[in-house]
Design a protein around this motif. Sequence first.
Motif, PDB file in Angstrom:
ATOM      1  N   ARG A  51       0.817  -1.213   0.000  1.00 14.90           N
ATOM      2  CA  ARG A  51       0.000   0.000   0.000  1.00 14.90           C
ATOM      3  C   ARG A  51       0.850   1.261   0.000  1.00 14.90           C
ATOM      4  N   MET A  52       1.946   1.234   0.773  1.00 15.29           N
ATOM      5  CA  MET A  52       2.824   2.414   0.805  1.00 15.29           C
ATOM      6  C   MET A  52       3.474   2.623  -0.559  1.00 15.29           C
TER       7      MET A  52
ATOM      8  N   ILE B  26     -21.355   7.394   3.169  1.00 14.61           N
ATOM      9  CA  ILE B  26     -20.874   6.372   2.225  1.00 14.61           C
ATOM     10  C   ILE B  26     -20.479   5.116   2.994  1.00 14.61           C
ATOM     11  N   ALA B  47     -10.896  -3.088   3.176  1.00 15.84           N
ATOM     12  CA  ALA B  47      -9.641  -3.131   2.422  1.00 15.84           C
ATOM     13  C   ALA B  47      -9.876  -2.677   0.980  1.00 15.84           C
ATOM     14  N   LEU B  48     -11.050  -3.052   0.421  1.00 15.89           N
ATOM     15  CA  LEU B  48     -11.355  -2.652  -0.953  1.00 15.89           C
ATOM     16  C   LEU B  48     -11.474  -1.141  -1.090  1.00 15.89           C
ATOM     17  N   LEU B  49     -11.984  -0.501  -0.055  1.00 16.33           N
ATOM     18  CA  LEU B  49     -12.235   0.939  -0.170  1.00 16.33           C
ATOM     19  C   LEU B  49     -11.076   1.803   0.326  1.00 16.33           C
ATOM     20  N   ILE B  50     -10.000   1.170   0.795  1.00 19.84           N
ATOM     21  CA  ILE B  50      -8.853   1.959   1.250  1.00 19.84           C
ATOM     22  C   ILE B  50      -8.363   2.947   0.185  1.00 19.84           C
ATOM     23  N   PRO B  51      -8.313   2.537  -1.111  1.00 24.64           N
ATOM     24  CA  PRO B  51      -7.854   3.507  -2.116  1.00 24.64           C
ATOM     25  C   PRO B  51      -8.663   4.810  -2.119  1.00 24.64           C
ATOM     26  N   LEU B  52      -9.921   4.756  -1.714  1.00 24.63           N
ATOM     27  CA  LEU B  52     -10.733   5.978  -1.657  1.00 24.63           C
ATOM     28  C   LEU B  52     -10.193   6.973  -0.643  1.00 24.63           C
ATOM     29  N   TYR B  54      -6.947   7.592  -0.050  1.00 23.95           N
ATOM     30  CA  TYR B  54      -5.644   8.172  -0.399  1.00 23.95           C
ATOM     31  C   TYR B  54      -5.746   9.689  -0.446  1.00 23.95           C
ATOM     32  N   GLY B  55      -4.793  10.323   0.214  1.00 19.15           N
ATOM     33  CA  GLY B  55      -4.718  11.772   0.135  1.00 19.15           C
ATOM     34  C   GLY B  55      -5.799  12.513   0.897  1.00 19.15           C
ATOM     35  N   MET B 339      -1.303   4.651   6.653  1.00 15.82           N
ATOM     36  CA  MET B 339      -1.208   5.174   5.301  1.00 15.82           C
ATOM     37  C   MET B 339      -1.431   6.673   5.257  1.00 15.82           C
TER      38      MET B 339
END
Lengths: 329, 499
Positions: A51-52, B26, B47-52, B54-55, B339
């Motif tokens: 992930r990082m 959401i 885990a699937l929604l972790i990319p949402l 980011y930042g 993260m």
Amino acid sequence: MRLFGRFLLAGLVLVGGGLLFNDASQAGYPDKPVEFIAPANPGGGWDLTCRMSAQVLKEAGLVTQPIVVVNKPGGFGVVAMTDITRNRAKDQNVLVAFSAVLTTQMAIKKNPFTYKDVTPVAALFVDYGAIAVRKDSKYASFKDLVEDWKKQPGGISFAGSSPPGGLDHIRIAMMAKALGLPLKDLRYVAFQGGADALAALLGGHVTAFVGEAGEIAGHAESGTIRPLAILSDRKLTGIFEKVPMAKEFGVNVSSANWRGFYAAPEIKKENLKFWEETFGKMVKTKQWADVLEKQAWVDLFLTGDKLQKFLDDELAMYQNLAKELGLVQ
Amino acid sequence: MIEIMNHLGYGLQIALAPINLLYAFIGCLVGTLIGVLPGIGPAGGMALLIPLTYGKEPASAIILLAGIYYGAMYGGSTTSILLNVPGEAASVVTTLDGYQMARKGRAGPALSIAAIGSFIAGTIGVALLMMLGPPMAKVALQFGPAETFALMVFGLSTVTSLAGKSVRKGLVASTFGLMLATVGSDLPTGILRFTFDIPKLMEGVDIIVVAIGLFAVSEILSSAEEMRAGEFVVEKVDRIWLSLQDFRRSVGAILRGSFLGFLIGVLPGAAHVTASFLSYTLEKRLSKEPERFGQGEIRGVAAPESANNSAACGALIPLLTMGLPASAVTAVLYGALLMTGVRPSPFLFQKHPDVAWGLIGSMYIGNAMLLILNLPLVAVWVKILKTPPRWLFPIVLAISFVGVYSVNRSALDLLLATILGVLGYCMRRLDYPLAPVILGLVLGDLLEQALRQTLMISGGSLEIFWRSPIAMTLFVLAAAVVALPQVLYRGKVKPAVES
């Protein structure tokens, strides 16, 4: 029923949306979304590696295609490795996290595959071994602990997060060997993960913790535990600046867990080169430096022949150790 | 107290920021869906929604992901009640009375009480989390391997209340569950057991695969059989909403479930599952009419559905106050926080008050959102039962298999679910209860692991249990759960043991 169907559809679209949230299209490799497989559950070291890296690669604009992190736990990486070697040998768009767990497993013959069955791409950083006790422990320094341990080798229990024969167990065994203690008396208690082992330490159920510096950084910083020694051959910086190395007490043990990625066995040369170069750029970014500092990781970048030699040397070392420690016949 | 209120005010302020409200919504919505759809559980969904995330701000990220977590606890009851298909492992016990209620035309009240119970328990849970976090964390640390073992034994003792007519059959079923739990790589030695060289089995048998196979597939098989014989009857839904009388009847169960669930949630071990089984047992033991349990008793739905929600709050305590993720779900939250640049540690409340208090504030709001979201859905869900069974069953089967596949994306799991479905059908025909299998499977791993860790620490001596007052208390409680009903109900109802 139609409504139910609609809800189902909405759900799938939403969940799927998480995967397809990025837009990108550009000529050249990779021309499809890339999959980073963490062969363990979310929250662990392999998961964080994936992930990082994915985050930094995206933020620094080094990879324009979406990177999807997938967790494929099982058998300390064996499940994912089996899948790659058997079913996805030609897959160009997948990287899998790996670490010293692979070489230790090979040494004790727990993994039917080796790094020679796949294509090692890069090692990205190392996390050094660490020994810690609870803040109110009677052991003020590594010296105190070692002296007591020598008097009663079975009286000190260590909590770690690898199975017997795994890295944490080997660390204890290496220390015992350096001190000339009988290995059969060692009391190593295996927990499901670093957090469980730490909880057992904090609750006073075991004497000491064996694991990696990155795992205890938060607790070392807040003072709930006392790191006694780092198993390294160089001083760490940041939170662990003042923590001595084990070898300063005559226990000449250094144990690092490196982490990196491997690719499918039949990845094309030019694609392998793309990743070697891309990771090479990634480790030079400011974002990556921040990640390393926050996680108490130490930078180590190896690819190609250097990586091969590193893996060969490490495997030979663990094979010797495993024999000496009686972990294999 | 005033200090806590100030902090809460600060937390609500963060949680009420439009963007965070959106994230909470959401999270709750996705969580409900993940709970409703069998298969992928809260950890996988998060885990699937972790990319949402980011930042995003760390507070927004954790508000979103935690919403999925407690949202899933709401949704999990839906399919358990309507179709006898547990949406996730913590809802297995809800099938016992929930599905019986649905068959008797009371799906509406069952779903409503699950939603209302979840809301009350979720709110109580987050209030307790806010007020008792640090002291409860100390209690959790008292639970080392020896105490965890005793807790698991206590959890297993509840099998006597799930057993239905025959305790002996309940024991056989739970033993089968314990045996399933031994499949895979053995933690203390790393030796592979019963894996037959199939890599997939190295990580053991997935609970949700077993739950869907055993409950859903076998349900369809036996319903299809009843249908052919013309015996399959679902009574017409008489009312969708809960009557005041139903609510009065359940309120005690909801409150007890809330507090018990919270306590179990803080402790190590499969928190939500243990909490739901224990609270069901508690209600059955306290009830003047224990024979009504398993026949569509509303308390049998209210208690476990409340307990798993407050357990979700309790389970956050080790993470928030000590930086220790004690479960698969909190491990995802831990990873997600790392993260975003926040390292969970014992100083989370001091160093990142926006994250800790923002989360707490958002949980109050999220619980209200979930209630508003779920109550109108009751009317929608109930309509499903109007579908003719010849259409409904194939669809349920399809959804179940998609769910099984989604867990690990493994075809082997489909085969396993089918085999277990046939087995579950045989067990039903022979009158063996199914829930104890799940109980045994969930607790078996932890039970064995904790015992062996205990013996490693003590050097093989059992004396370590004597020296732990917590462990001894739990053993006594377990013995009481098993022995008391035999003593108390003798003569009142038929003896529980078959002759």
